[in-house]
Design a protein around this motif. Structure first.
Motif, PDB file in Angstrom:
ATOM      1  N   UNK A   1      35.322  62.910  46.074  1.00 50.58           N
ATOM      2  CA  UNK A   1      35.025  62.847  47.512  1.00 50.58           C
ATOM      3  C   UNK A   1      33.572  63.209  47.808  1.00 50.58           C
ATOM      4  N   UNK A   2      32.680  62.612  47.027  1.00 55.71           N
ATOM      5  CA  UNK A   2      31.250  62.837  47.243  1.00 55.71           C
ATOM      6  C   UNK A   2      30.644  61.607  47.927  1.00 55.71           C
ATOM      7  N   UNK A   3      31.158  61.295  49.123  1.00 55.43           N
ATOM      8  CA  UNK A   3      30.603  60.214  49.937  1.00 55.43           C
ATOM      9  C   UNK A   3      30.573  58.868  49.234  1.00 55.43           C
ATOM     10  N   UNK A   4      29.475  58.162  49.472  1.00 55.28           N
ATOM     11  CA  UNK A   4      29.292  56.808  48.982  1.00 55.28           C
ATOM     12  C   UNK A   4      29.395  56.705  47.460  1.00 55.28           C
ATOM     13  N   UNK A   5      28.867  57.705  46.813  1.00 54.76           N
ATOM     14  CA  UNK A   5      28.866  57.764  45.341  1.00 54.76           C
ATOM     15  C   UNK A   5      30.293  57.654  44.806  1.00 54.76           C
ATOM     16  N   UNK A   6      31.197  58.463  45.373  1.00 53.36           N
ATOM     17  CA  UNK A   6      32.588  58.455  44.910  1.00 53.36           C
ATOM     18  C   UNK A   6      33.281  57.145  45.296  1.00 53.36           C
ATOM     19  N   UNK A   7      32.958  56.632  46.480  1.00 54.67           N
ATOM     20  CA  UNK A   7      33.585  55.373  46.909  1.00 54.67           C
ATOM     21  C   UNK A   7      33.239  54.247  45.941  1.00 54.67           C
ATOM     22  N   UNK A   8      31.960  54.169  45.568  1.00 53.50           N
ATOM     23  CA  UNK A   8      31.532  53.100  44.642  1.00 53.50           C
ATOM     24  C   UNK A   8      32.183  53.276  43.272  1.00 53.50           C
ATOM     25  N   UNK A   9      32.249  54.516  42.809  1.00 49.68           N
ATOM     26  CA  UNK A   9      32.872  54.756  41.503  1.00 49.68           C
ATOM     27  C   UNK A   9      34.343  54.353  41.507  1.00 49.68           C
ATOM     28  N   UNK A  10      35.031  54.721  42.571  1.00 51.17           N
ATOM     29  CA  UNK A  10      36.457  54.397  42.661  1.00 51.17           C
ATOM     30  C   UNK A  10      36.662  52.876  42.656  1.00 51.17           C
ATOM     31  N   UNK A  11      35.819  52.192  43.403  1.00 52.88           N
ATOM     32  CA  UNK A  11      35.925  50.732  43.481  1.00 52.88           C
ATOM     33  C   UNK A  11      35.711  50.120  42.080  1.00 52.88           C
ATOM     34  N   UNK A  12      34.674  50.605  41.393  1.00 51.22           N
ATOM     35  CA  UNK A  12      34.374  50.084  40.056  1.00 51.22           C
ATOM     36  C   UNK A  12      35.491  50.353  39.053  1.00 51.22           C
ATOM     37  N   UNK A  13      36.013  51.565  39.119  1.00 53.43           N
ATOM     38  CA  UNK A  13      37.074  51.948  38.185  1.00 53.43           C
ATOM     39  C   UNK A  13      38.306  51.057  38.399  1.00 53.43           C
ATOM     40  N   UNK A  14      38.637  50.849  39.672  1.00 49.20           N
ATOM     41  CA  UNK A  14      39.806  50.003  39.980  1.00 49.20           C
ATOM     42  C   UNK A  14      39.577  48.580  39.485  1.00 49.20           C
ATOM     43  N   UNK A  15      38.385  48.067  39.757  1.00 46.98           N
ATOM     44  CA  UNK A  15      38.060  46.689  39.351  1.00 46.98           C
ATOM     45  C   UNK A  15      38.141  46.543  37.833  1.00 46.98           C
ATOM     46  N   UNK A  16      37.569  47.523  37.123  1.00 48.24           N
ATOM     47  CA  UNK A  16      37.544  47.445  35.662  1.00 48.24           C
ATOM     48  C   UNK A  16      38.962  47.501  35.077  1.00 48.24           C
ATOM     49  N   UNK A  17      39.769  48.430  35.588  1.00 49.95           N
ATOM     50  CA  UNK A  17      41.115  48.596  35.028  1.00 49.95           C
ATOM     51  C   UNK A  17      41.976  47.365  35.320  1.00 49.95           C
ATOM     52  N   UNK A  18      41.795  46.816  36.515  1.00 54.06           N
ATOM     53  CA  UNK A  18      42.573  45.619  36.867  1.00 54.06           C
ATOM     54  C   UNK A  18      42.192  44.464  35.939  1.00 54.06           C
ATOM     55  N   UNK A  19      40.884  44.267  35.776  1.00 58.57           N
ATOM     56  CA  UNK A  19      40.407  43.150  34.944  1.00 58.57           C
ATOM     57  C   UNK A  19      40.850  43.293  33.491  1.00 58.57           C
TER      58      UNK A  19
END
Ligand code: AMP
Ligand code: ZN
Length: 285
Positions: free
Chosen positions: A64-82
């Protein structure tokens, strides 16, 4: 991918495979949970363990460190899905009741603990607990050769080599049912090579460091080692290898000590109250 890149990728992958096999980091029947931050190192570990045929799942803590955490979460989800990898996401607020920035700001006013130390202690505690609850037999992190060489020197400079006791490609001096063995498949990989690998593979990751990271000492040591590496490309590997050679002795001594359970949260600890609970007490006070 050009031919040169193909050769680099092949060499890099065989080096990581070699580390896993030489140090017996994992067996095919292990259930490996990879602690993934959204950065190049842990993403590479996750990708390679899966590619080598290990059973892997991913674990991400949203700090929950603002934009930084949001981008990381998005990337992690994208990578795991792919890559068809099961992902477990936990929010720091659900786990400890606060965002990491809040904890750091309060604790720093009251103690001498550094930001990264506070975050590291809490993250390790949550990651171990979740890995155990998810019945993982191994917990993999993205620590690399540069991280390890810097930490060895920092601990040495504090006059306390036994601080490094838990380091090495496999951590955990004491076997304990509540403690999931941590493994570091990138232990002998240089940071610049991991970055190159991740860039060639086009992993969806952030290359900037965590916005909170600032340890003046680590920064100076990193720069110095990078400078020395230009004269001797083996310097980081030599520091780590020399350390591993004496670590056995340090561990034998340490093994006489016992791991106990924290009286507050019940997690494995070297003291009656674990460091995470000490930090959270400071916040509540
Ligand atoms: P660091 O202390 O930031 O160098 O991170 C060390 C390792 O901890 C990384 O390589 C990851 O494996 C893991 N890690 C760091 N941040 C997170 C996070 N937010 N969620 C899960 N694992 C993490
Ligand atoms: Zn505790």
């Amino acid at each position: 991918m050009n031919n040169q890149d193909k050769i680099f990728i092949k060499k890099f992958e065989s080096q990581v495979k070699n580390t896993i096999e030489k140090y017996k980091l994992a067996k095919k029947k292990d259930k490996i949970l990879v602690a993934i931050s959204g950065g190049k190192d842990s993403t590479t570990v996750l990708y390679l363990l899966k590619k080598f045929g290990y059973k892997v799942e991913a674990l991400h803590i949203n700090l929950l460190m603002g934009d930084w955490s949001k981008k990381n979460l998005k990337n992690v989800k994208e990578f795991c899905k792919a890559n068809n990898i099961k992902l477990h996401v936990f929010s720091i607020r659900n786990e400890i009741g606060y965002s990491i920035c809040y904890v750091k700001s309060i604790v720093q006013q009251k103690t001498k603990l550094k930001q990264c130390t506070i975050c590291g202690i809490i993250r390790r505690n949550i990651i171990n607990k979740k890995a155990r609850e998810l019945k993982a037999t191994k917990l993999a992190t993205g620590h690399n050769l540069d991280d390890e060489a810097q930490t060895i020197i920092m601990n040495w400079m504090k006059g306390n080599p036994s601080l490094s006791i838990n380091m090495g490609p496999v951590t955990g001096t004491i076997q304990d049912k509540k403690f999931v063995t941590r493994i570091k498949p990138l232990y002998f990989q240089k940071e610049k090579d991991i970055r190159k690998y991740s860039e060639i593979m086009k992993f969806p990751v952030l290359y900037q460091r965590c916005p909170c990271v600032f340890s003046a000492t680590r920064h100076e040591i990193r720069n110095k080692l990078d400078e020395l590496e230009k004269k001797d490309s083996n310097i980081k590997e030599n520091i780590v290898k020399n350390f591993l050679a004496i670590q056995k002795k340090l561990r034998e001594k340490e093994q006489k000590g016992k791991l106990i359970y924290c009286q507050v949260c019940g997690e494995p600890s070297r003291n009656k109250i674990c460091n995470t609970c000490k930090i959270l007490r400071t916040v509540k006070k």
